[in-house]
Structure formats: C-alpha cells, structure tokens
Motif scaffolding. Structure first.
Motif, short mmCIF file in Angstrom:
data_model
loop_
_atom_site.label_atom_id
_atom_site.label_comp_id
_atom_site.label_asym_id
_atom_site.label_seq_id
_atom_site.Cartn_x
_atom_site.Cartn_y
_atom_site.Cartn_z
N PHE A 174 44.00 26.26 41.74
CA PHE A 174 42.97 26.18 40.72
C PHE A 174 43.41 25.27 39.57
O PHE A 174 42.61 24.53 39.01
CB PHE A 174 42.64 27.57 40.18
N TYR A 175 44.71 25.32 39.22
CA TYR A 175 45.25 24.47 38.16
C TYR A 175 45.09 22.99 38.51
O TYR A 175 44.75 22.16 37.66
CB TYR A 175 46.73 24.82 37.95
N ASN A 176 45.32 22.66 39.78
CA ASN A 176 45.19 21.27 40.21
C ASN A 176 43.77 20.76 40.03
O ASN A 176 43.56 19.60 39.66
CB ASN A 176 45.61 21.12 41.68
N ARG A 177 42.81 21.60 40.24
CA ARG A 177 41.42 21.16 40.08
C ARG A 177 40.96 21.19 38.63
O ARG A 177 40.42 20.22 38.11
CB ARG A 177 40.48 22.05 40.92
N GLY B 101 42.91 29.85 29.65
CA GLY B 101 43.49 30.76 30.62
C GLY B 101 44.79 30.25 31.20
O GLY B 101 45.76 31.00 31.36
N TYR B 102 44.85 28.96 31.50
CA TYR B 102 46.07 28.38 32.04
C TYR B 102 47.19 28.36 31.00
O TYR B 102 48.37 28.57 31.34
CB TYR B 102 45.80 26.97 32.57
N LEU C 289 43.00 37.54 33.27
CA LEU C 289 43.32 36.80 32.05
C LEU C 289 42.96 35.33 32.20
O LEU C 289 42.44 34.70 31.26
CB LEU C 289 44.80 36.96 31.73
N LEU C 290 43.22 34.77 33.38
CA LEU C 290 42.89 33.37 33.65
C LEU C 290 41.38 33.15 33.51
O LEU C 290 40.94 32.21 32.83
CB LEU C 290 43.36 32.99 35.05
N ASP C 291 40.59 34.02 34.15
CA ASP C 291 39.14 33.85 34.09
C ASP C 291 38.62 34.04 32.66
O ASP C 291 37.75 33.30 32.21
CB ASP C 291 38.47 34.86 35.03
N TRP C 292 39.16 35.05 31.96
CA TRP C 292 38.71 35.29 30.58
C TRP C 292 39.07 34.10 29.68
O TRP C 292 38.22 33.62 28.91
CB TRP C 292 39.37 36.55 30.03
N GLY C 293 40.31 33.64 29.76
CA GLY C 293 40.72 32.54 28.91
C GLY C 293 39.93 31.26 29.18
O GLY C 293 39.51 30.57 28.24
N ASN C 294 39.70 30.96 30.45
CA ASN C 294 38.96 29.75 30.78
C ASN C 294 37.51 29.85 30.33
O ASN C 294 36.88 28.83 30.02
CB ASN C 294 39.04 29.47 32.28
N ALA C 295 36.97 31.07 30.30
CA ALA C 295 35.60 31.25 29.82
C ALA C 295 35.48 30.92 28.33
O ALA C 295 34.40 30.58 27.84
CB ALA C 295 35.13 32.67 30.08
#
Length: 432
Positions: free
Chosen positions: A264-267, A401-402, A389-395
């Motif tokens: 997911f980080y790569n994209r 999230g990363y 946490l990743l999904d929340w932060g990216n939202a």
C-alpha cells in the motif's frame, strides 16, 4: 550485568551441516514472504475492496497470530517428552500444504464475504501446520550445535532465510509478469516449502531422538545446562531468557508495524502504478542486502558477541524506517531498502544464536524455543491496530497513517537496541 561463566573450547562438531539444518527455514521464508507480502494484500482487496483493505489485512494477521501463539509451546513440550522432532515436522508440513490448497481454491472459485471466510479458514490451516512444525524444529540448534558454533549456524539460517525471501520475491514477480493466476503462485509456494523440508528431514533423520546425538552440555551458568526443565512460570525469571524474549518481541513489533502495508505504501506514498511489482522490487533490495550481512554477522558474533551486532542492526533499521517517509522518489526508496536490509540481515544472523544461548535447560529445548518463538509471532497482533491506525491516519489526509505506522516501527527498533543491553551474554572461548 553479570555474564555467563566462560565456556571452554570444544572440538565436538554438530552432527548436521548448517545448510541441511537450515533448509526448512529457507522454505518457510519463501512461503511466508509470498503469502504475507504478495498474496494476502492482493487477495484481501479482491474479496473486500479498497476502502477496508488495511483493516481486513490487519484482522487476518491477528487471526493467524492466535495459532502462532498457542501451538509452538504446546507442541514443543510434547516433543520434549517424546524426545523426537521430525514426526512433528512431517505432520506440520502436511497440514500447511492442505491450507495452501484451500486458500488457492477460495481465490480461484469464490468471491465476496463468503469467499473471504473460506480463505481465512485456509490461512488458519497454514498457520496451524507451520507453527506445529516450527517449535520442534527450533529445538535443533540448541540440541545439536555447540555454543561456540551457534553464530555460524545462526548466520547460515539468516542467510538461507534471506535467500528464500529473495527467491520468493523473484517467483512472485515472474508469476506477475507472465500474468499467471494466483493458483500458480500458491503451487510454487507449496513446492518451495515441501522440497527443503525433505532435505532437513532426511539430513537430521539419523540423529533425531538419539540421546547422544547432541554435543556435551555446555558448562555455562544458566545456558542450556540444566538437567531439569524449568517450569512455565519460572522460565521468565531466568534473566537471559526474559530479556532475549523482550528484545526479540520489540524487533518483531517494528517489523510487523510496516511489513503488511508495504504494498500500500508503494502505491499511496511513492505513487507506483503497479504497487505489487514495485513492492517486489523493494523487497528484493531488502533481501539481497540482508544476504550480504547475514553470514558475516553470524560469524562475527562468535568472535565479538551477539549484542554489538544487534546494536548496529537495530539502529540501521530505525533510521531507514524514518527516512522512507521522506523518500522523494522510488529510486531513493530502493536505496533505503538496501540500508534497511543490511540491518535486517545482521539481526537475523544472530537471532537464533542469541535465543539458543538463553535456553535455561536442555530438557525443554523445544518447549522453550516454542515460547521464544512467541516473541516473534505475538507481535503480529499489532497488524490489527496498525491497520486501523493506517486507515484512520490516511483519512485525515497527507498520508498521516504511514507517518504514524513507520514512526512507531522506528521507536520499537530503538527500544530493542536499548534493552538488549540487559541480556547477559554467554562468553565464548577466547573472549574476555
């Protein structure tokens, strides 16, 4: 911290070569790299869609970790009572292969939530079988290898682990380039697990279960020298075991904070149009670098000690994890992956040796190595909260999230470096 008593030189050699003993670990490394870093992320998106991918990858990791927590200590204790290792290895590999078949059928023939839960069932079989085999297998290094050679054997295991991961990444990449179905990759994983397992089973067979097969017990205080097995409750009062367990758990927490989400980080961060393929390139950089440092680190640890190698490894991985957040391009990210791999290889090169040195009793090698293995697999539970946490932060925007997930990984690596200082280390012949 008081060190172990000196261990005199021993001419006794282990009855199995490090490459034969490590063959099964090669197959296991190939197996888990392809499943966890290539197949599972892509398959989960296929079943549940993009919006919930982080949450369900984390959930799947947590469900699998339950098996990894429970099975190794129980199976290890049973193996110790019977004095055999290979029957458990054979049965575990068989169940593992059955689980791979279920996962492949789910991906090939099913869809939606119903298909996802069949997929989960297959994943549980894979976890059960692999962990059923792992605890008795883990006992073979402390059982068969003298303390003065454990760094070399641990380095061989680290090197073959990295080689298995590299070939796993290459195999996944080839399947992707040829546009073959996922079932073909599952078949490749099964073959890569089975064939090396047969090498280890055949090579260890003549000494499995023979009381005199292992070298004479090391007269190091608290270092695999007890004639009676430590109780479950008293095991963690043995200081070498306690601190090796804690520090291994911290390094694993760092690894599992990032590993499931690299694709997911790569994209999302690096903007790669084919994140599956770019993730495999990144993994290849990590693994090639780790091969370079693995064998060197293991042999070096037999001379200078395990902890200096851990200090360098943890610091390197923490720095690389933080710098990945600021990588301005995919090329820079690949260079940082090489740096991370050098640290990771150095860590894996002494991991088994440090754990083997910390065993309190030769009467419970498999059980205690199974509990030691929990320090590596229990942190898989962090995949659940880290995925959320990743999904929340990216939202919230800006790939927050990363930043949170990679930052926590670096923190765990640093804590591992700090606390490994508390591990009393066995003195080897010729060292002061």
């Amino acid at each position: 911290m008081t060190a172990f008593s000196p261990v005199p030189p021993r001419a006794t050699a282990a009855p199995v070569s490090p490459w034969v003993l490590s063959a099964f670990w090669f197959g296991t490394a190939f197996h888990w790299l392809v499943i966890l870093l290539s197949l599972v992320p892509a398959n989960v998106v296929q079943f549940v869609g993009e919006a919930r991918k982080g949450t369900f990858v984390g959930l799947l990791t947590v469900i699998g970790a339950v098996m990894a927590l429970v099975i190794p200590p129980l199976v290890g204790a049973h193996s110790d009572r019977h004095g055999r290792r290979l029957p458990y290895l054979r049965l575990g590999v068989g169940v593992n292969l059955a689980g791979l078949i279920v996962m492949a059928l789910a991906v090939s023939t099913l869809a939606g939530s119903a298909g996802f839960w069949v997929y989960v069932a297959g994943f549980l079989l894979v976890q059960f079988g692999n962990n059923f085999a792992t605890a008795p297998y883990s006992a073979l290094i402390p059982q068969l290898v003298p303390v003065t050679q454990r760094g070399r054997y641990s380095g061989a295991m680290g090197m073959l682990q990295a080689a298995g991961q590299l070939l796993g990444a290459v195999g996944a990449l080839v399947v992707s380039l040829l546009h073959l179905p996922d079932a073909a990759l599952y078949a490749l994983v099964g073959a890569a697990l089975l064939l090396p397992a047969l090498v280890t089973i055949h090579g260890v067979g003549p000494v499995d279960g023979q009381e005199n097969a292992s070298p004479a017990p090391d007269p190091a205080v608290g270092a695999s020298s007890g004639n009676e097995a430590a109780s479950w409750l008293s095991l963690f009062s043995h200081q070498p075991f306690l601190w090796v367990f804690v520090t291994r758990a911290l390094f694993a927490l760092g690894q599992y904070s990032v590993q499931p989400f690299l694709q997911f980080y790569n994209r999302d961060v690096l903007g790669q149009s084919d994140p599956v393929r770019s993730n495999l390139y990144m993994l290849a950089c990590i693994i090639v670098a780790s091969i370079v440092s693995a064998l060197i680190g293991g042999r070096l640890s037999d001379r200078v000690g395990r902890k200096p190698v851990i200090y360098a490894a943890g610091t390197t991985m923490a720095g690389a994890a933080l710098l990945l957040l600021a990588a301005p391009s995919f090329g820079v990210a690949l260079a940082l992956a090489v740096v991370f791999g050098l640290g990771f290889g150095a860590f894996t090169s002494v991991d088994w040796a440090l754990g083997s040195d910390a065993m309190p009793s030769e009467r419970s090698f498999a059980r205690d190595m199974g509990i030691w293995h929990v320090a590596f697999v229990a942190p898989q539970f962090i995949g659940g909260p880290q995925g959320a946490l990743l999904d929340w932060g990216n939202a919230q925007g800006s790939n927050l999230g990363y930043m949170l997930v990679f930052g926590l990984a670096a923190l765990f690596f640093v804590l591992g470096v700090v606390l490994v200082r508390r591990v009393p280390e066995a003195r080897r012949a010729g060292l002061s």
